[in-house]
Design a protein around this motif. Sequence first.
Motif, PDB file in Angstrom:
ATOM      1  N   SER A   1      -2.139  -4.065  -1.642  1.00 36.16           N
ATOM      2  CA  SER A   1      -2.147  -4.493  -0.239  1.00 36.16           C
ATOM      3  C   SER A   1      -3.562  -4.712   0.273  1.00 36.16           C
ATOM      4  CB  SER A   1      -1.430  -3.463   0.635  1.00 36.16           C
ATOM      5  OG  SER A   1      -0.084  -3.332   0.254  1.00 36.16           O
ATOM      6  N   ASP A   2      -4.486  -3.872  -0.184  1.00 38.83           N
ATOM      7  CA  ASP A   2      -5.878  -3.987   0.272  1.00 38.83           C
ATOM      8  C   ASP A   2      -6.498  -5.311  -0.157  1.00 38.83           C
ATOM      9  OD1 ASP A   2      -5.777  -1.480   1.447  1.00 38.83           O
ATOM     10  OD2 ASP A   2      -6.506  -0.454  -0.355  1.00 38.83           O
TER      11      ASP A   2
ATOM     12  N   ARG B   1       3.291 -10.390  -7.339  1.00 41.67           N
ATOM     13  CA  ARG B   1       3.081  -8.966  -7.077  1.00 41.67           C
ATOM     14  C   ARG B   1       3.221  -8.143  -8.360  1.00 41.67           C
ATOM     15  NH1 ARG B   1       2.568  -7.785  -1.728  1.00 41.67           N
ATOM     16  NH2 ARG B   1       2.656  -5.570  -2.254  1.00 41.67           N
TER      17      ARG B   1
ATOM     18  N   SER C   1      -5.970  -0.911  -3.248  1.00 39.86           N
ATOM     19  CA  SER C   1      -4.589  -1.097  -3.665  1.00 39.86           C
ATOM     20  C   SER C   1      -4.246  -2.584  -3.638  1.00 39.86           C
ATOM     21  CB  SER C   1      -3.648  -0.344  -2.720  1.00 39.86           C
ATOM     22  OG  SER C   1      -3.728  -0.888  -1.411  1.00 39.86           O
TER      23      SER C   1
ATOM     24  N   SER D   1       0.046  -6.148  -9.790  1.00 43.25           N
ATOM     25  CA  SER D   1       0.216  -4.713 -10.030  1.00 43.25           C
ATOM     26  C   SER D   1      -0.241  -4.345 -11.440  1.00 43.25           C
ATOM     27  CB  SER D   1       1.682  -4.322  -9.845  1.00 43.25           C
ATOM     28  OG  SER D   1       1.894  -2.966 -10.171  1.00 43.25           O
TER      29      SER D   1
ATOM     30  N   LYS E   1      -4.870  -8.284   1.696  1.00 40.71           N
ATOM     31  CA  LYS E   1      -5.341  -8.360   3.083  1.00 40.71           C
ATOM     32  C   LYS E   1      -6.781  -8.845   3.156  1.00 40.71           C
ATOM     33  CE  LYS E   1      -2.297  -4.754   4.929  1.00 40.71           C
ATOM     34  NZ  LYS E   1      -2.229  -3.365   5.484  1.00 40.71           N
TER      35      LYS E   1
END
Length: 301
Positions: free
Chosen positions: A271-272, A150, A269, A154, A275
């Motif tokens: 998370s996008d 992560r 993002s 990022s 997913k």
Amino acid sequence: MVLEKVGFENIIRKKSAVLMLFTPVIIITVLSFMSPFNYALFKFNLFGEPSPSRFSFVLYYFVVLYASVGFLACLYNFMRYSRTLQAKEILFLGIFTLFIGVSQYYSAYSNNNLYTCVYLLSLVMYYIALHEDKVFIDPLTGLNNRNRFRRYLSYIMSSQSLRVNMYLTYIDIDNFKSINDNHGHLTGDLALRTVAEAMREISVNSKNFLARIGGDEFVIVSSHPTQTDLKAMIVRMKKCLNEKAKSNFSDFTVDFSVGTTQLNIPYSSISDVIKSADRNMYRQKQMKKQGLISDSGAVRK
């Protein structure tokens, strides 16, 4: 330690490389034991202090050699990973390696205690590095873990230029629960390590970021000019995994489903993209169960 931290662990595991790395240590140790008798490396002056002798230049030479090897290894990988998060860590390690070498050379040449202070500082840095590995490295496979993934993602997503031609590949082992249930958790752990080894092997000459982010879930962040190149990487990994699984397991195979997504998606993002890759992976897994695609990922006609 420096060579291992910057990605040369495969080289230093070879017996020939280990012998080359430790030969200077052996030579200096032998000369040190000889010195009280024939003053090979050092001799004591009237005050009982060690002073340089006829072969002292050998010590200076090896100090420069070690520092140069460590610094050049860091410099090489810094240029190779210049657009990644690892570049900052590699640059810091290279500068620190050079600092240790210079201080050791200066202390040996001028007979002062500067190197003692630097040596203690290097021990502290090494201790921090070991604890950082516990925080960011998966202990079973040796890959990066979810925390570092992560953090890395990022960093990539924070820059529009870095995201160009970058892809996230989400990997999930097929029928992993049945491997654990039917063959035991030790065999399941070996299956996880086998997948990790296949990921490493296809990434030897690339800048791929590899991580295990869950029980049987892995990710690869990689750069490809086209999606065709991305698919070729996945095919190579499946082939590599198949070969390794055949040698490790006799009564079952190890396969995986993948989902990929491009990172250069406007207004997306972290998370996008995770997913999106997860949805694509789950879709492929369902299509396999329905017999719509083969285990290789090809659509059945």
